[in-house]
Design a protein around this motif. Structure first.
Motif, mmCIF file in Angstrom:
data_model
loop_
_atom_site.group_PDB
_atom_site.id
_atom_site.type_symbol
_atom_site.label_atom_id
_atom_site.label_comp_id
_atom_site.label_asym_id
_atom_site.label_seq_id
_atom_site.Cartn_x
_atom_site.Cartn_y
_atom_site.Cartn_z
ATOM 1 N N LEU A 1 0.964 -1.075 0.026
ATOM 2 C CA LEU A 1 0.036 -0.024 -0.089
ATOM 3 C C LEU A 1 0.922 1.234 -0.010
ATOM 4 O O LEU A 1 1.949 1.405 0.500
ATOM 5 N N VAL A 2 0.572 2.074 -0.848
ATOM 6 C CA VAL A 2 1.131 3.496 -0.943
ATOM 7 C C VAL A 2 0.039 4.466 -0.576
ATOM 8 O O VAL A 2 -1.144 4.585 -1.116
ATOM 9 N N GLU A 3 0.622 5.566 0.317
ATOM 10 C CA GLU A 3 -0.316 6.597 0.703
ATOM 11 C C GLU A 3 -0.681 7.199 -0.425
ATOM 12 O O GLU A 3 0.016 7.628 -1.118
ATOM 13 N N PRO A 4 -2.010 8.035 -0.535
ATOM 14 C CA PRO A 4 -3.053 7.508 0.277
ATOM 15 C C PRO A 4 -3.981 6.245 -0.150
ATOM 16 O O PRO A 4 -3.926 5.617 -1.267
ATOM 17 N N TYR A 5 -4.389 5.511 0.873
ATOM 18 C CA TYR A 5 -5.157 4.197 0.673
ATOM 19 C C TYR A 5 -6.253 4.313 1.549
ATOM 20 O O TYR A 5 -6.508 5.362 2.123
ATOM 21 N N ILE A 6 -7.227 3.176 1.392
ATOM 22 C CA ILE A 6 -8.408 3.205 1.848
ATOM 23 C C ILE A 6 -8.581 2.171 3.015
ATOM 24 O O ILE A 6 -8.114 1.004 2.791
ATOM 25 N N LYS B 1 -18.720 2.299 4.629
ATOM 26 C CA LYS B 1 -18.015 3.542 4.789
ATOM 27 C C LYS B 1 -16.796 3.367 4.876
ATOM 28 O O LYS B 1 -16.329 2.253 5.290
ATOM 29 N N TYR B 2 -15.845 4.604 4.827
ATOM 30 C CA TYR B 2 -14.410 4.091 4.576
ATOM 31 C C TYR B 2 -13.525 5.480 5.177
ATOM 32 O O TYR B 2 -14.238 6.519 5.339
ATOM 33 N N GLU B 3 -12.324 5.280 5.482
ATOM 34 C CA GLU B 3 -11.642 6.055 6.132
ATOM 35 C C GLU B 3 -10.137 6.195 4.956
ATOM 36 O O GLU B 3 -9.724 5.163 4.387
ATOM 37 N N ILE B 4 -9.905 7.638 4.784
ATOM 38 C CA ILE B 4 -8.907 7.778 3.907
ATOM 39 C C ILE B 4 -7.578 7.956 4.644
ATOM 40 O O ILE B 4 -7.402 8.691 5.508
#
Length: 412
Positions: free
Chosen positions: A21-26, A57-60
């Motif tokens: 994972l590379v920012e940004p991810y979910i 629902k999700y967060e960044i």
């Protein structure tokens, strides 16, 4: 936005494509307890797996936001701290080379400003340096102990032995244990074959009770060792680095040290020390601002009173000659017959209006304004009455004196 680790390989892989994972991810806010993480590509494709749905629902998750000052993201803050730990304090060229996004001057300036010269940390660093200096001066009373060293053996009646509460480092034991006579209940117990079941069970219960007392003894020893309470003098020196209010808090919260580790307990006290320092600084700033506001109000009031005094003297100079001649030919009393508001006046008020030649309606309006201001202020001065009634100052004085005499208002 979440503060994330700097090393990309510390993050779990994407659940969709298994890539790092590379920012940004979910991060899914509904799936759990293990985090369900997706890269942006899988998220835009609407990847779904088992219970995870694309409409959850999700967060960044990103660390690309400032923390201490603009121009420095949270990711760069963590990279700076890691570079200082890896390269050493002062090696700013190597630190900048490892960061790659900042020059050595920027790294040095930011680190010195926010981590060394910050007022929230400077007092703590100074107290730590003072404590280290004190410990170096009292090295003869310290108790050095390393796993490969021969532990010290202070004499039983020495001050060092009393400070150590009778602790014997060579045996890792105390001269007098907690619940020192717990073994007395076992000295006469003997398990024999002809014991009845009840007697055997009673003896086993006594042994179990003894085991629980031994566990409590070992628990207390562990607390003493983990929190460094054996060296009482050193422990007291560490306590004195805090302000008095924090020392009082330390005494109150000491009982909770048994339920947390030494590092967690120290972090708890340090956080309260920083909070107290912050509140103290904010309180002092507010007191300074309040004192400045009060001083400004006093100055403005003084200027206002002085201006009123000057205006009164000027008016007195201009009107003295006029009223001296006016007294010689005073105007006749005002005829109130048929004027609006006359029926609302008593005889004394009618006489006042006739003398000062004031129509009843205007008098009633001025009277109500003075009564309202007197109720609001708790009293009324002549200067305040003149500022409310914009008429001849002598008429205002007569109205003011009349209302005072009749008890409608009172002086401030």
């Amino acid at each position: 936005r979440k503060l994330l680790a700097y090393d990309p390989f510390d993050k779990p892989p994407c659940r969709g494509c298994s890539s790092y994972l590379v920012e940004p991810y979910i991060k899914c806010a509904e799936c759990g307890p293990s985090p369900f993480l997706l890269c942006l590509q899988c998220f835009t494709r609407g990847y779904e797996y088992k219970k995870h749905q694309s409409d959850h629902k999700y967060e960044i998750m990103t660390s690309d936001f400032p923390v201490l000052e603009p121009g420095w993201t949270a990711q760069e803050e963590m990279a700076l701290l890691e570079a200082v730990m890896d390269c050493g304090f002062g090696n700013w060229s190597d630190v900048a080379y490892q960061m790659r996004t900042k020059t050595k001057e920027e790294c040095e300036g930011h680190y010195m400003k926010n981590f060394i010269n910050n007022p929230l940390f400077s007092s703590t660093l100074l107290s730590l340096r003072q404590m280290e200096d004190h410990l170096s001066r009292t090295a003869d009373t310290a108790i050095p102990f390393k796993p490969t060293d021969d532990p010290p053996r202070p004499s039983f009646d020495s001050q060092v032995s009393r400070d150590m509460a009778g602790y014997m480092p060579a045996r890792a034991d105390f001269m007098e244990e907690f619940d020192n006579y717990a073994e007395w209940d076992l000295k006469d117990i003997d398990f024999v074959d002809d014991d009845s079941d009840i007697l055997h069970a009673l003896k086993v219960a006594v042994v179990d009770i003894y085991h629980s007392r031994l566990e409590e003894r070992q628990r207390r020893k562990k607390i003493i060792r983990d929190h460094g309470l054996i060296n009482l003098r050193k422990f007291q020196i560490l306590e004195r680095r805090y302000p008095k209010e924090v020392q009082d808090l330390y005494d109150v919260m000491r009982r909770f040290a048994r339920v947390v580790g030494p590092i967690e307990h120290d972090k708890f006290i340090e956080s309260h020390a920083c909070e107290y320092l912050t509140l103290f600084l904010v309180k002092r700033i507010r007191e300074d601002e309040r004192r400045k506001r009060n001083m400004l109000c006093d100055v403005l009031q003084y200027i206002h009173d002085a201006q009123l005094f000057i205006n009164a003297n000027i008016l007195a100079l201009y009107t003295t000659s006029y009223y001296n001649t006016a007294l010689q030919r005073s105007a006749p009393p005002l005829n109130l017959t048929g004027l609006p508001g006359t029926e609302k006046l008593n005889e004394r008020e009618k006489e006042l209006c006739q003398v000062v030649r004031l129509v009843p309606g205007a008098y009633l309006e001025y009277k109500q304004a003075l009564l309202n201001e007197c109720r609001r202020q708790g009293g009324l001065r002549l200067a305040q009455a003149r500022s409310l009634i914009k008429i001849d100052v002598n008429k205002t004085r007569k109205i003011y004196d009349f209302l005072i005499k009749e008890g409608y208002i009172n002086k401030a």
